[in-house]
Design a protein around this motif. Sequence first.
Motif, PDB file in Angstrom:
ATOM      1  N   VAL A   7      26.097-110.025-122.045  1.00 36.04           N
ATOM      2  CA  VAL A   7      25.177-109.539-121.025  1.00 36.04           C
ATOM      3  C   VAL A   7      24.829-110.697-120.098  1.00 36.04           C
ATOM      4  O   VAL A   7      24.810-111.858-120.507  1.00 36.04           O
ATOM      5  N   GLU A   8      24.557-110.351-118.850  1.00 33.35           N
ATOM      6  CA  GLU A   8      24.256-111.360-117.828  1.00 33.35           C
ATOM      7  C   GLU A   8      22.888-111.061-117.234  1.00 33.35           C
ATOM      8  O   GLU A   8      22.642-109.971-116.702  1.00 33.35           O
ATOM      9  N   LEU A   9      21.979-112.012-117.331  1.00 33.38           N
ATOM     10  CA  LEU A   9      20.654-111.890-116.740  1.00 33.38           C
ATOM     11  C   LEU A   9      20.648-112.692-115.450  1.00 33.38           C
ATOM     12  O   LEU A   9      20.907-113.888-115.455  1.00 33.38           O
ATOM     13  N   LYS A  13      20.188-102.112-133.311  1.00 34.66           N
ATOM     14  CA  LYS A  13      21.644-102.060-133.296  1.00 34.66           C
ATOM     15  C   LYS A  13      22.214-101.544-131.984  1.00 34.66           C
ATOM     16  O   LYS A  13      23.432-101.504-131.814  1.00 34.66           O
ATOM     17  N   SER A  14      21.366-101.142-131.057  1.00 39.58           N
ATOM     18  CA  SER A  14      21.823-100.579-129.801  1.00 39.58           C
ATOM     19  C   SER A  14      20.684-100.625-128.800  1.00 39.58           C
ATOM     20  O   SER A  14      19.556-101.005-129.138  1.00 39.58           O
ATOM     21  N   MET A  15      20.994-100.218-127.566  1.00 35.65           N
ATOM     22  CA  MET A  15      19.972-100.055-126.538  1.00 35.65           C
ATOM     23  C   MET A  15      20.186 -98.697-125.882  1.00 35.65           C
ATOM     24  O   MET A  15      21.307 -98.195-125.792  1.00 35.65           O
ATOM     25  N   ILE A  16      19.075 -98.092-125.430  1.00 37.99           N
ATOM     26  CA  ILE A  16      19.156 -96.786-124.807  1.00 37.99           C
ATOM     27  C   ILE A  16      18.244 -96.744-123.598  1.00 37.99           C
ATOM     28  O   ILE A  16      17.108 -97.221-123.641  1.00 37.99           O
ATOM     29  N   VAL A  74      15.473-111.907-123.816  1.00 40.88           N
ATOM     30  CA  VAL A  74      16.535-112.831-124.214  1.00 40.88           C
ATOM     31  C   VAL A  74      16.430-113.152-125.701  1.00 40.88           C
ATOM     32  O   VAL A  74      17.437-113.170-126.428  1.00 40.88           O
ATOM     33  N   GLN A  75      15.224-113.428-126.168  1.00 42.26           N
ATOM     34  CA  GLN A  75      15.043-113.738-127.589  1.00 42.26           C
ATOM     35  C   GLN A  75      15.502-112.575-128.473  1.00 42.26           C
ATOM     36  O   GLN A  75      16.165-112.784-129.496  1.00 42.26           O
ATOM     37  N   PHE A  76      15.169-111.359-128.089  1.00 45.61           N
ATOM     38  CA  PHE A  76      15.538-110.207-128.915  1.00 45.61           C
ATOM     39  C   PHE A  76      17.045-109.993-128.913  1.00 45.61           C
ATOM     40  O   PHE A  76      17.651-109.730-129.960  1.00 45.61           O
ATOM     41  N   LEU A  77      17.689-110.094-127.742  1.00 43.51           N
ATOM     42  CA  LEU A  77      19.132-109.887-127.669  1.00 43.51           C
ATOM     43  C   LEU A  77      19.887-110.961-128.448  1.00 43.51           C
ATOM     44  O   LEU A  77      20.874-110.673-129.118  1.00 43.51           O
ATOM     45  N   GLU A  78      19.427-112.192-128.361  1.00 46.10           N
ATOM     46  CA  GLU A  78      20.093-113.260-129.112  1.00 46.10           C
ATOM     47  C   GLU A  78      19.893-113.085-130.614  1.00 46.10           C
ATOM     48  O   GLU A  78      20.801-113.362-131.401  1.00 46.10           O
ATOM     49  N   ALA A  79      18.706-112.608-131.020  1.00 44.93           N
ATOM     50  CA  ALA A  79      18.479-112.342-132.434  1.00 44.93           C
ATOM     51  C   ALA A  79      19.364-111.196-132.927  1.00 44.93           C
ATOM     52  O   ALA A  79      19.734-111.150-134.104  1.00 44.93           O
ATOM     53  N   ALA A  80      19.731-110.276-132.011  1.00 48.75           N
ATOM     54  CA  ALA A  80      20.646-109.188-132.354  1.00 48.75           C
ATOM     55  C   ALA A  80      22.105-109.613-132.227  1.00 48.75           C
ATOM     56  O   ALA A  80      22.993-108.767-132.326  1.00 48.75           O
ATOM     57  N   LYS A  81      22.357-110.908-131.980  1.00 51.54           N
ATOM     58  CA  LYS A  81      23.693-111.492-131.893  1.00 51.54           C
ATOM     59  C   LYS A  81      24.480-110.955-130.701  1.00 51.54           C
ATOM     60  O   LYS A  81      25.686-110.711-130.782  1.00 51.54           O
ATOM     61  N   VAL A  82      23.779-110.753-129.601  1.00 55.44           N
ATOM     62  CA  VAL A  82      24.409-110.378-128.340  1.00 55.44           C
ATOM     63  C   VAL A  82      24.547-111.634-127.495  1.00 55.44           C
ATOM     64  O   VAL A  82      23.574-112.369-127.293  1.00 55.44           O
ATOM     65  N   ASN A  83      25.751-111.905-127.003  1.00 56.25           N
ATOM     66  CA  ASN A  83      26.004-113.098-126.200  1.00 56.25           C
ATOM     67  C   ASN A  83      25.332-112.956-124.835  1.00 56.25           C
ATOM     68  O   ASN A  83      25.590-112.016-124.087  1.00 56.25           O
ATOM     69  N   TRP A 122      23.406 -94.838-123.616  1.00 54.61           N
ATOM     70  CA  TRP A 122      23.287 -95.438-124.952  1.00 54.61           C
ATOM     71  C   TRP A 122      24.447 -96.393-125.155  1.00 54.61           C
ATOM     72  O   TRP A 122      25.611 -96.010-124.998  1.00 54.61           O
ATOM     73  N   ILE A 123      24.149 -97.628-125.514  1.00 56.52           N
ATOM     74  CA  ILE A 123      25.167 -98.667-125.692  1.00 56.52           C
ATOM     75  C   ILE A 123      24.925 -99.368-127.017  1.00 56.52           C
ATOM     76  O   ILE A 123      23.834 -99.906-127.254  1.00 56.52           O
ATOM     77  N   ARG A 124      25.925 -99.365-127.881  1.00 53.54           N
ATOM     78  CA  ARG A 124      25.836-100.112-129.134  1.00 53.54           C
ATOM     79  C   ARG A 124      26.121-101.591-128.863  1.00 53.54           C
ATOM     80  O   ARG A 124      26.947-101.936-128.020  1.00 53.54           O
TER      81      ARG A 124
END
Length: 515
Positions: free
Chosen positions: A392-394, A372-375, A430-439, A383-385
């Motif tokens: 996010v931009e890669l 639910k977040s990254m730290i 990328v796979q993990f962030l997209e699975a967490a519904k992060v654009n 810490w960012i929810r």
Amino acid sequence: MSAPAAAKAAQGTSLTFMNISCVGKAGLGAFRVTEAQLGWQSTDPGAPKGTVAFPRQIIASAVWRRSCGRGRVLLHLQLREGAASCRFAGFQLDDITNLDAHLAKYFGIAMIEETTATEGWSWFDWELKKDRLRLLNGSKVGLDVPVSELSQVSTVSKSDLSMLFQMPQSGGAAHDEVLQEMRLFLPSAVGGAEGAERLRDDLQALAGGASTGEVLQLVRDVFMALPRGKHDFEFFSQALKIRGKTQTYTLKYAGVSRLFLLQTEENCATTSIVLILNQPLRQGQQSHVALVLDFENERRTPVTLPQELRTAMGIRGSEEHSLQIMGRMLKHLTGKPMIASSSDFKDKLDGKQYCVRCTHKAKPGMLFPLNKSMIFIKNPVIWIRYDEIDDVELATSQMRRNSFDLVVHRKGHPDVEFSQFESGVYAPLVQFLEAAKVNVLNKPVTVATRRAPASRGGPLLPERPDLDDEEEDEDYEHQDDDAGSASSSADDEEEEEEDDDDDKPPAKKAKGKAT
């Protein structure tokens, strides 16, 4: 037009006084005392609806003095729990007679009068009691400071004493008036450095109400990465004392908003516990909104807990691992869940690592993508929810094909950039962030985005995976512990960004004679 005088109304066995202020709360309100309790509620239309209430069993004493101007009276109530106190101002002098009779009949408390120093002096004698520090002009009180409200006490110089105060447990409303810091000067003629250091040590022993009980558990020589150094942790019923070589901090359990237990990889030798705080700890000119504790997994600590706490936390032996004692004590006393590293990200990465190494403004660290977040740890802690992230931009560049950067665009806050990721973690991240519904921007598929990337582009990504339902962050579980999670928020520290890219001078042309 000035506010009318305080009015009282008797309703059976209760008394109500209007136009009373609660010290620390905004606006005027109604003070009401009944047979079983007393309390205050804001009635000012322009102030937030603040409310305080205390049952009669926790009120230890009551003191009043004329210190509000125009003949008005201040009422100081001392509480039994944690040596805390509360003050109410604006009573008329004739209100004290009725209030004194009521408290004596139903609360068993006799109100005591103190005389206020009105000479306007700035030099006083100090007197330290168990519950408060008083500055006196003879027998008259110039100022009193409840020691239960102190968070940190330190000597700024040889004769200057700095006192930092606790924030309200609820965080306080936007209009609340909160005293944050006070400094006292002890001249050399009355003790100088020795007097300031003695008073500092005495206040540190009483700060936060920790002295109201015995030490429940002591964990020695805990290495703190932030603030740096080894510290002893003393657990009291109301507060936690952190003792270092030069500083002693008092942290109330309500001041902890989030707990994390982070492992870099499976079967690693050390584990970190991160505490996100409501009120920063001061270390000189620096403020720390988070604490990072590092533990060797095999280190053990003698258990001195009372039997009821041992049973509640599932501790049976006379000696336990320091990591487990610290984790269970923090989880039990703060009431916050202990969030562990994400096994989902570990499975997507390589099956071993829970984090990825990167840098933030030239400072190396580790980024833990949670459910639910990254730290990011260790210095600074960020810490960012995910629900606070716009996208996010890669990004990569032509000059760096073996690494990439991650730019987090937050809603209503400045962007946060992490850099120097190894290219091998690009696809799993990328796979993990997209699975967490992060654009995620810079994807190979054509989509309309609000922020087009600049001249930088990312490497080719694997096909977009199916998105799973959103899950809670994983709760660190001991044996017989229940999993759980709670939501909260924390502000990230912003630092000035350093520019590490140095322009290279142009190469000089070789000179030669013409033939």
